[in-house]
Design a protein around this motif. Structure first.
Motif, PDB file in Angstrom:
ATOM      1  N   LEU A 452       0.815  -1.208   0.000  1.00 27.17           N
ATOM      2  CA  LEU A 452       0.000   0.000   0.000  1.00 27.17           C
ATOM      3  C   LEU A 452       0.854   1.265   0.000  1.00 27.17           C
ATOM      4  O   LEU A 452       0.452   2.289  -0.579  1.00 27.17           O
ATOM      5  CB  LEU A 452      -0.948  -0.014   1.208  1.00 27.17           C
ATOM      6  CG  LEU A 452      -1.983  -1.153   1.199  1.00 27.17           C
ATOM      7  CD1 LEU A 452      -2.897  -1.054   2.394  1.00 27.17           C
ATOM      8  CD2 LEU A 452      -2.804  -1.135  -0.087  1.00 27.17           C
ATOM      9  N   ARG A 453       2.030   1.203   0.605  1.00 30.13           N
ATOM     10  CA  ARG A 453       2.946   2.346   0.521  1.00 30.13           C
ATOM     11  C   ARG A 453       3.384   2.570  -0.924  1.00 30.13           C
ATOM     12  O   ARG A 453       3.425   3.702  -1.409  1.00 30.13           O
ATOM     13  CB  ARG A 453       4.182   2.095   1.395  1.00 30.13           C
ATOM     14  CG  ARG A 453       3.949   2.341   2.877  1.00 30.13           C
ATOM     15  CD  ARG A 453       5.184   1.992   3.697  1.00 30.13           C
ATOM     16  NE  ARG A 453       6.327   2.768   3.260  1.00 30.13           N
ATOM     17  CZ  ARG A 453       7.510   2.244   2.924  1.00 30.13           C
ATOM     18  NH1 ARG A 453       7.692   0.934   2.973  1.00 30.13           N
ATOM     19  NH2 ARG A 453       8.502   3.027   2.552  1.00 30.13           N
ATOM     20  N   ALA A 454       3.712   1.478  -1.612  1.00 30.28           N
ATOM     21  CA  ALA A 454       4.175   1.589  -2.995  1.00 30.28           C
ATOM     22  C   ALA A 454       3.083   2.145  -3.915  1.00 30.28           C
ATOM     23  O   ALA A 454       3.371   2.837  -4.891  1.00 30.28           O
ATOM     24  CB  ALA A 454       4.647   0.237  -3.498  1.00 30.28           C
ATOM     25  N   LEU A 455       1.823   1.844  -3.596  1.00 31.38           N
ATOM     26  CA  LEU A 455       0.702   2.326  -4.400  1.00 31.38           C
ATOM     27  C   LEU A 455       0.172   3.671  -3.910  1.00 31.38           C
ATOM     28  O   LEU A 455      -0.809   4.186  -4.462  1.00 31.38           O
ATOM     29  CB  LEU A 455      -0.432   1.296  -4.391  1.00 31.38           C
ATOM     30  CG  LEU A 455      -0.163  -0.013  -5.138  1.00 31.38           C
ATOM     31  CD1 LEU A 455      -1.236  -1.033  -4.834  1.00 31.38           C
ATOM     32  CD2 LEU A 455      -0.074   0.238  -6.638  1.00 31.38           C
ATOM     33  N   HIS A 456       0.780   4.216  -2.858  1.00 33.50           N
ATOM     34  CA  HIS A 456       0.375   5.501  -2.279  1.00 33.50           C
ATOM     35  C   HIS A 456      -1.096   5.478  -1.844  1.00 33.50           C
ATOM     36  O   HIS A 456      -1.841   6.443  -2.069  1.00 33.50           O
ATOM     37  CB  HIS A 456       0.620   6.638  -3.274  1.00 33.50           C
ATOM     38  CG  HIS A 456       2.059   6.749  -3.719  1.00 33.50           C
ATOM     39  ND1 HIS A 456       3.040   7.261  -2.886  1.00 33.50           N
ATOM     40  CD2 HIS A 456       2.670   6.388  -4.866  1.00 33.50           C
ATOM     41  CE1 HIS A 456       4.206   7.220  -3.523  1.00 33.50           C
ATOM     42  NE2 HIS A 456       4.013   6.685  -4.730  1.00 33.50           N
ATOM     43  N   ILE A 457      -1.495   4.372  -1.246  1.00 28.15           N
ATOM     44  CA  ILE A 457      -2.867   4.226  -0.753  1.00 28.15           C
ATOM     45  C   ILE A 457      -2.867   4.464   0.754  1.00 28.15           C
ATOM     46  O   ILE A 457      -2.118   3.806   1.485  1.00 28.15           O
ATOM     47  CB  ILE A 457      -3.428   2.826  -1.060  1.00 28.15           C
ATOM     48  CG1 ILE A 457      -3.550   2.640  -2.572  1.00 28.15           C
ATOM     49  CG2 ILE A 457      -4.783   2.617  -0.391  1.00 28.15           C
ATOM     50  CD1 ILE A 457      -4.032   1.268  -2.990  1.00 28.15           C
ATOM     51  N   PRO A 458      -3.674   5.403   1.262  1.00 34.44           N
ATOM     52  CA  PRO A 458      -3.730   5.629   2.711  1.00 34.44           C
ATOM     53  C   PRO A 458      -4.225   4.382   3.436  1.00 34.44           C
ATOM     54  O   PRO A 458      -5.167   3.725   2.979  1.00 34.44           O
ATOM     55  CB  PRO A 458      -4.703   6.796   2.861  1.00 34.44           C
ATOM     56  CG  PRO A 458      -5.492   6.817   1.598  1.00 34.44           C
ATOM     57  CD  PRO A 458      -4.597   6.284   0.532  1.00 34.44           C
ATOM     58  N   HIS A 459      -3.595   4.079   4.528  1.00 39.36           N
ATOM     59  CA  HIS A 459      -3.986   2.893   5.287  1.00 39.36           C
ATOM     60  C   HIS A 459      -3.649   3.082   6.754  1.00 39.36           C
ATOM     61  O   HIS A 459      -2.846   3.945   7.121  1.00 39.36           O
ATOM     62  CB  HIS A 459      -3.302   1.639   4.741  1.00 39.36           C
ATOM     63  CG  HIS A 459      -1.807   1.685   4.774  1.00 39.36           C
ATOM     64  ND1 HIS A 459      -1.070   2.438   3.868  1.00 39.36           N
ATOM     65  CD2 HIS A 459      -0.887   1.085   5.583  1.00 39.36           C
ATOM     66  CE1 HIS A 459       0.222   2.290   4.127  1.00 39.36           C
ATOM     67  NE2 HIS A 459       0.356   1.478   5.160  1.00 39.36           N
ATOM     68  N   GLU A 460      -4.291   2.254   7.570  1.00 37.98           N
ATOM     69  CA  GLU A 460      -4.053   2.298   9.013  1.00 37.98           C
ATOM     70  C   GLU A 460      -3.913   0.867   9.519  1.00 37.98           C
ATOM     71  O   GLU A 460      -4.656  -0.025   9.095  1.00 37.98           O
ATOM     72  CB  GLU A 460      -5.215   2.997   9.724  1.00 37.98           C
ATOM     73  CG  GLU A 460      -4.940   3.305  11.185  1.00 37.98           C
ATOM     74  CD  GLU A 460      -5.823   4.423  11.707  1.00 37.98           C
ATOM     75  OE1 GLU A 460      -5.362   5.587  11.732  1.00 37.98           O
ATOM     76  OE2 GLU A 460      -6.963   4.144  12.092  1.00 37.98           O
ATOM     77  N   ILE A 461      -2.954   0.655  10.400  1.00 35.97           N
ATOM     78  CA  ILE A 461      -2.709  -0.673  10.976  1.00 35.97           C
ATOM     79  C   ILE A 461      -2.815  -0.542  12.482  1.00 35.97           C
ATOM     80  O   ILE A 461      -2.112   0.280  13.100  1.00 35.97           O
ATOM     81  CB  ILE A 461      -1.320  -1.204  10.579  1.00 35.97           C
ATOM     82  CG1 ILE A 461      -1.142  -1.185   9.061  1.00 35.97           C
ATOM     83  CG2 ILE A 461      -1.125  -2.623  11.118  1.00 35.97           C
ATOM     84  CD1 ILE A 461       0.262  -1.538   8.605  1.00 35.97           C
TER      85      ILE A 461
END
Length: 618
Positions: A452-461
């Motif tokens: 998701l970092r590589a795709l620049h997608i916001p995410h939360e863990i």
């Protein structure tokens, strides 16, 4: 977290959440009480202080149609019968009368009222006749068998209750020459129109029963639940005038009883009351506003200056807020009303960089392959123009309409390339049973993070857990520890991921609702929640109701437009029973890792599935 594979098979039962949810909706509709909760217990009963009623597990392990009819009859009895047509005043007076056989007397009254109210419900709602016929058929067989058993064992009070049930249903039943004549008075219940009538009939036969029977009933066939006199005390503000308080009205129906407890709960959860209890404003009563300045400073503000100290002040304030507990206060499901929760960043520990590099090098081919596949799919979606189509926009070149036998004068333009409009959250079960799967879990989370970092997608863990040692009736402390937040963008939080650890219990339904509240605020079109867990929900007072609460949380989250997916982490092959259990909770959005080596593979599969949905919507 407890495992589904329990040692004793008959304990290895799970609640049919779909059926229970339907029954709960019916109970709420019949009683006009949207706050009402439904659970299962040994017998049907009322628990107003919990805002709950219970169906009887007596109907389990029977053919499906009989089980459902039995549950329905319980719901009709409680919601359409006892709820408004059972007199608590008569019940209280009856319980206060002295008796040498109080348990037998109480159960006979509930039996009499079940008989009276069943007939009333069928008369008012003819469509319920079938379920009560099924109920009566099963109950007759049960009491016939119990009568024979109790007579052989000399349990005469129990035998009398069994025979009393059969007499009301027109069946022949005999106990002894001394007890049988009492059934002449017992049949007066055929003409009873109220709880008071039922009470008078039982009071006529109790003196003779007390004379003939040496001991009270041994088994419990009927129970009311909470004592009828257990009503909340009147609540008044300290400043109310004594003459204004008046006397509390006597509660006479179960509906009023539940409403009284519900109002009390709402008062306890009111924001203004919470402020007074937690902060206090007693100074105003003592000396008015003039004395306020003499008190200690209770809160400090942060200015808007451009100095270098501003960021440090904000960080300090943020750390202080994270240490403050927050109350659920009914916002995350009734099963979680006692929860207090804490939100904080996980503490990053010193990491083994060699191990991190090894994991990433192993996962690099997967990440590259997925990125390449996504880029290819996205490229296919952004072709500038497609011509010679049967439908679409009309082309300026209309000559084919004349020259071609089957002209295709239309073309299409697809949307220009744009960023994937999606947001992800990953919820990680932090219960103690995860301790033997930590390395594999960390690798899966790291893959999720890197893709998701590589795709620049916001995410939360986030890792979630409950403190089992501090949990009690008053409150259940829960913790959310962020490994990565939406606002962190493409920052690398591998150190936090490798700091992941196992704790105690897990309250899944609460955690899903908590994250759904955060995702609901996001502007992205596609919102996904992935839940990594290794078993069923397990927390304080969160057994069967935890399964129901989790299933309801998943359903509610889906209605918000948030897709919930589940990865079951197991070190052993997944049984069909386990797979069916998770399908019940998550529908067809649950997958299993049959071995520790499959964690990364299944995580990749979930990511592919969701990202393909996003690309198709471009």
């Amino acid at each position: 977290m407890t495992s589904i594979n329990r040692f004793i098979q008959f304990n290895n039962e799970t609640v049919d959440t779909g059926l229970l949810n339907r029954m709960q909706q019916l109970a709420r509709a019949l009683s006009s009480a949207p706050y009402l909760r439904l659970t299962t217990r040994k017998l049907w009963e009322f628990r107003p202080s919990e805002g709950a009623v219970s169906m009887s597990v007596f109907w389990r392990h029977r053919p499906k149609e009989i089980e459902e009819a039995g549950y329905l009859s319980d719901i009709y009895l409680m919601g359409a019968g006892f709820w408004r047509h059972f007199s608590l005043r008569s019940w209280r007076d009856f319980e206060q009368s002295e008796s040498r056989l109080p348990d037998l007397a109480a159960q006979l009254l509930l039996m009499a009222e079940e008989f009276r109210l069943s007939d009333r419900i069928v008369a008012e709602r003819p469509g319920t006749r079938h379920v009560f016929e099924v109920r009566e058929k099963i109950a007759i067989a049960f009491h016939t068998d119990q009568l024979e058993q109790n007579r052989k064992k000399g349990f005469w009070a129990d035998a009398f209750l069994n025979a009393a049930y059969l007499k009301l249903r027109g069946k022949e039943a005999s106990i002894s020459e001394e007890l049988d004549p009492l059934f002449l008075s017992w049949t007066d219940l055929f003409s009873a129109d109220s709880t008071a009538d039922s009470v008078r009939t039982i009071q006529r036969i109790m003196p003779r029963l007390e004379y003939l029977l040496e001991s009270d009933i041994l088994h419990t066939y009927y129970t009311f639940g909470e004592p009828a006199e257990k009503t909340p005390p009147p609540r008044y503000h300290e400043g109310i005038e004594a003459e204004q308080s008046g006397e509390q009205e006597e509660i006479d129906t179960i509906e009023e009883w539940f409403q009284s407890w519900h109002r009390e709960t709402e008062l306890n959860n009111a924001a203004a009351l919470e402020y007074e209890l937690e902060r206090g404003d007693s100074k105003l009563a003592d000396g008015g506003r003039e004395e306020e300045g003499s008190g200690e400073v209770e809160q400090t503000g942060t200015g808007e200056s451009k100095g270098e100290h501003k960021e440090d002040n904000l960080a300090d304030e943020r750390r202080k807020d994270e240490k403050k507990p927050k109350k659920a206060n009914g916002r995350f499901g009734s099963a979680n009303d006692g929860v207090v929760y804490y939100e904080s960043r996980i503490e990053a520990l010193p990491i083994d960089r060699q191990r991190l590099q090894h994991w990433r090098s192993e996962q690099a081919p997967y990440v590259r392959a997925l990125l390449k596949e996504m880029q290819k799919r996205m490229q296919q979606r952004i072709e500038s123009e497609r011509t010679n189509l049967h439908a679409g926009r009309l082309s300026k070149n209309l000559l084919p309409l004349i020259t071609d036998e089957r002209p295709k004068p239309f073309y299409r333009k697809t949307a220009p390339s744009k960023q994937l409009d999606a947001v992800f959250s990953l919820m990680i079960d932090g219960s103690a049973s995860m301790v033997d799967k930590l390395d594999e879990t960390k690798q899966s989370v790291l893959l999720f993070h890197d893709v998701l970092r590589a795709l620049h997608i916001p995410h939360e863990i986030v890792v979630f857990y409950e403190d089992a040692y501090e949990a009690g009736d008053d409150q259940q402390p829960n913790y959310f520890e962020w490994l990565h937040k939406f606002t962190d963008g493409a920052a690398d939080h591998a150190a936090e991921i490798l700091s992941l650890d196992a704790h105690e219990d897990n309250r899944d339904g609460f955690a899903i609702r908590w994250m759904a509240e955060r995702l609901k605020q996001r502007p992205e079109k596609h919102r996904f929640m992935l839940v990594f867990s290794d078993g069923e929900p397990s927390a304080y007072n969160y057994a069967d109701n935890g399964i129901i609460d989790t299933a309801q949380a998943v359903s509610e989250t889906g209605k918000m437009g948030i897709e919930v997916m589940h990865l079951f982490l197991s070190g052993e092959p997944t049984s069909e029973e386990q797979a069916a259990f998770y399908r019940m909770l998550y529908g067809n959005k649950s997958v299993s890792a049959d071995s520790l080596e499959q964690f990364v593979e299944q995580t990749l599969r979930l990511l592919k599935r969701t990202l393909h949905l996003v690309v198709q919507a471009l």
